[in-house]
Design an enzyme around this catalytic site. Structure first.
Site, PDB file in Angstrom:
ATOM      1  N   GLY A 173      10.860  -1.011  18.709  1.00  0.00           N
ATOM      2  CA  GLY A 173      12.244  -0.702  17.863  1.00  0.00           C
ATOM      3  C   GLY A 173      12.819   0.284  18.806  1.00  0.00           C
ATOM      4  CG  HIS A 222     -15.750  -4.822   9.322  1.00  0.00           C
ATOM      5  ND1 HIS A 222     -16.483  -4.371   8.445  1.00  0.00           N
ATOM      6  CD2 HIS A 222     -14.874  -3.558   9.407  1.00  0.00           C
ATOM      7  CE1 HIS A 222     -16.545  -3.354   8.083  1.00  0.00           C
ATOM      8  NE2 HIS A 222     -15.413  -3.066   8.571  1.00  0.00           N
ATOM      9  NE  ARG A 248      -7.526  -4.397   5.469  1.00  0.00           N
ATOM     10  CZ  ARG A 248      -6.971  -3.288   4.887  1.00  0.00           C
ATOM     11  NH1 ARG A 248      -6.505  -3.336   3.738  1.00  0.00           N
ATOM     12  NH2 ARG A 248      -6.756  -2.286   5.649  1.00  0.00           N
TER      13      ARG A 248
END
EC number: 2.1.1.148
Lengths: 312, 312, 312, 312
Positions: free
Chosen positions: B123, B226, B231
């Site tokens: 950005g 992992h 997650r």
């Protein structure tokens, strides 16, 4: 290079088979894939797999939906820009995996490069090969007098002959005793049914660090270049440099634009200090700077003059 | 999923071309290579490259000269053994590279997994897209009362409607003002020739963290597993779990034996504490253990009973 | 700098208490321990702990049984030698821990330095503060025309006033709506008993990236110097450079010999390319080299001349 | 344990001096600071520095302005919660630095833990000591017949005596020849003025891997616990386990709440697989599960029964 017939057949089988892929491929690297490239007296480097090419660096730098490449010279220009300005993350997007056979003392220097993946042959689990490194006569260097961490002239005559004799004989004896401790030969056959044999994880401790081990080593291109900048360098010990030079040739095949930029901006260039830069500016302005008025120590002055090609 | 026609063409071009390779290939993964797999309202995961397969795990574990594989069931057995006994290094010998479009707040959780390579869309350099995440009504959850770091019931009625309205309107306004600050539209055209426009690296600070960013992410199989264990787990925030579940499907295609072992030994199993293990032993010996005489806190007791399927 | 009275009392309590230790201590760093050093409009850096000093670098390089130090000038000489020759591991033997308050967009640049430990304030668990960054008028720079990733002149007049107005108003509105979504005020009190409030992990997505977050960051000296070489540099975005410059001051207090060597050999020096070095040699030999016969692109030529202080 | 008089004096000097600090201190660790804790026949671990304590874990988890601690039992509870739920980053906020003397073959296992800082004594630069490891008779184990990577019964009688004799004699001979190659004694004095002596970096290759080396090793608490979970474990080779057990004692002194949680939730607990968990549930429901109807291999069944304390 100690590759058995069975191993040669396995390698040939892998080289002989080919499959289609939609991934980036590099023909010049496919040519040597799986082949043992000899290093030192019994070592090798075998490229086992790779991910990406020069274009993959460009693709990642642009976070692109396609290959990311434009014209070849634009891609080359971007790669040079990235390397010159230390934008290192796009170079992490390429990965190389090699199978290496190397003396233990070389492995101990190599492993200090932590950002890599390693799987080493286990002397706890398996019997190690009777293979050890002995320097070629031309590499049998004396201790440097000037530099405590360096080599001087090559040993000659009786001293050289004795050194080679010691290294060979001690290694052979160590391996004979390793077998005796294991109560097994190199091929696993038992020596004496009446004995138990010491655990492999213990017996191996009798072997010197010039014995060969082997591992799979996987590393991204940025960290590989960092490894090469330190290990394909004149300050590195000759034996690890021999491996680094083979890997540098691999990199030239794999990513020619990146390796060119690396040799121009990193390995072939030089870092000047704040003081060194000031001296160069003064000299370019016509001043005749000498060591005493340079502010540098004699050692740093010598290093700077060597860098500037004024070795006097 | 906001892939433009040009981008679709680039993807199609990559999918349409194929080259021979001597490397390991995985057909099931080649099938979906480069294709954007949709996640959330505007995100995606695209597999861009891979290195290795199940056999490469075996090959590295054996430090092999060939493919390293024996019979399929022996390879599967070795993979299960390695994962069960936490011999993780052979799983580092496979590598995956994906292109991901994801909200900034998801990117901030994701990036905490440090052992990976990342190249993010800048950005500072480019104008960001007008794309932001708004939860589907079914994911608009209230704060959990029981767990400070969790979600409760889904919001309903006027409160839900207002929440969606706020998120959309504030994001649209923020982007309108981002263009105003830049003095440029999303496509780069200038708004007002009489103005200079704020630097991109500053103007972007007006955008909320539900805006999408994108990156290339490259990770080895061990670290990917992992990541998935943390997650693709019920404790993870729903939005990153959505990405993890797509990646888990990718892993199932890529390395089916490894993913099966992972689901058996890691994600589908459970860690018992010293005390928990002792309680199980007492229960198996016929003792009727209760929370007060368990030595566990009420919370840990509930967690243990849930693990043991005795949720009362 | 938004440190509440309670927080000031906690800091004062830590600063007021002292205990004896056998470890290396650095008085100049103890002086500022725990104190918030202000950065930008609401940020800070607080040194929370440290391990080692200049002598610890020497001690590790010598793998010493005692402090490892000899005479002060010998130690300084060794530190300079190590840094000049890129023997980086002894510098990893010192460690710094800081508490930092910083805008989210700065945090996103910072976190790319992976070899460090981070604990960030959790917006899933806690309500974030109403604190956001707005550039001082002197830092409200226009987009650079020459460099896509850079700043040009400072905005003036109406355009500047409007930019500040947008940034402030949008941030205030975003926070008002964040509270509305949470159904809670900054201090946690409930707004409307009849509503549930959106989960914290979702409501935060309405906040722009100029909002402040905070974290504990712990890093070794080698990696801190690497961070500084990239972030206390003119190419870094001003906002992260402001933090790097405060950290550089901390390093000067903590390890003066190391920071001096760093400024002489790394940040104050320059890397010349293979071609650049060749040009310097030709110029020193009296040749009048010009860009067209230099082999360099106009851009690289300009960069080289600037380095050599011949900016014409 | 081979610490010379000079070294003892250096250690005593460091232990004898004390300075005030505002940092967290741990009295129980200060007590043993710098003291060599003996391991194996000639090795040691010396704690050289530390950063943080149990409270520092809490402080980081809370991103606190002060010490972060509340009541002792609340802090302990938080530490247990963090470890149980694998919130590992707060444990990275403590750091330990040790000086270790260890056999080369132990160093080669140890170094595989990559997330740590290491400075090793250089055999390129210095002459190595005449010190090598020989197992105590009680650790002279035979190869395990059941487990290729393990030890069986302890060797007895003539086989044991011969093994010890081989290990000692070969090591002594190797060192004699190392001196001959160097043309220097252990203390650096020249043997024969008429010879040059082989470079140190080459002569060392004659030494077996049971020779001792030494290094400074610095690691954060999370990675130290991971090291201990693998190396203070029954599957680790005895020689590295001996070091891990000393380090575990150090951790108990340093961070008692963390080490207690570690022993409860990690090292003292057990991971059940999906299938193992299902079997436990069936058994708790009263079913008499046997190996054939368990779905487990005989080996996995034995491992599960051992975990459950039903070793039959």
């Amino acid at each position: 290079m100690p590759v058995s017939d069975d191993q040669r057949a396995e390698i040939a089988a892998q080289r002989g088979s080919s499959r289609p892929t939609r991934r980036a491929t590099v023909e010049a690297l496919e040519e040597i894939l799986y082949e043992p490239l000899p290093v030192l007296d019994h070592g090798f480097v075998r490229v086992v797999d790779y991910m990406g090419d020069d274009a993959a660096v460009v693709q990642a730098a642009r976070v692109s939906y396609g290959t990311g490449t434009k014209k070849v010279h634009e891609d080359r220009g971007l790669i040079r820009y990235l390397l010159r300005h230390r934008h290192t993350t796009p170079f992490e997007m390429c990965e190389l995996k090699v199978h290496v056979k190397l003396p233990i003392f070389v492995a101990r220097q190599w492993i200090r490069h932590r950002t890599a993946n390693v799987n080493e042959y286990s002397g706890r689990y398996s019997i190690l090969d009777r293979e050890f490194y002995v320097p070629a006569p031309g590499h049998l260097a004396a201790q440097s007098a000037a530099n405590r961490q360096g080599r001087g002239e090559v040993l000659q005559g009786a001293e050289a002959a004795e050194a080679l004799e010691i290294l060979k004989r001690d290694a052979e004896t160590a391996y004979d005793h390793y077998e005796r401790l294991l109560n097994a030969r190199e091929d696993g056959t038992v020596l004496d049914e009446g004995r138990q044999g010491l655990a492999r994880e213990l017996a191996r401790m009798n072997l010197p660090i010039n014995f060969y081990t082997q591992w799979y080593w996987k590393v991204d291109l940025h960290n590989l270049l960092h490894f090469l900048s330190l290990r394909a360098d004149a300050h590195a010990q000759y034996e690890i440099r021999a491996y680094a030079e083979v890997l540098l040739e691999v990199v030239r095949r794999w990513v020619p634009a990146t390796s060119e930029a690396f040799e121009d901006y990193v390995s072939g260039g030089a870092q000047l200090s704040r003081q060194g830069l000031d001296i160069v500016r003064r000299m370019l302005a016509g001043e005749a700077v000498t060591q005493p008025d340079s502010g540098l120590s004699p050692r740093e002055w010598r290093e700077l003059m060597a860098t500037l090609g004024r070795g006097d």
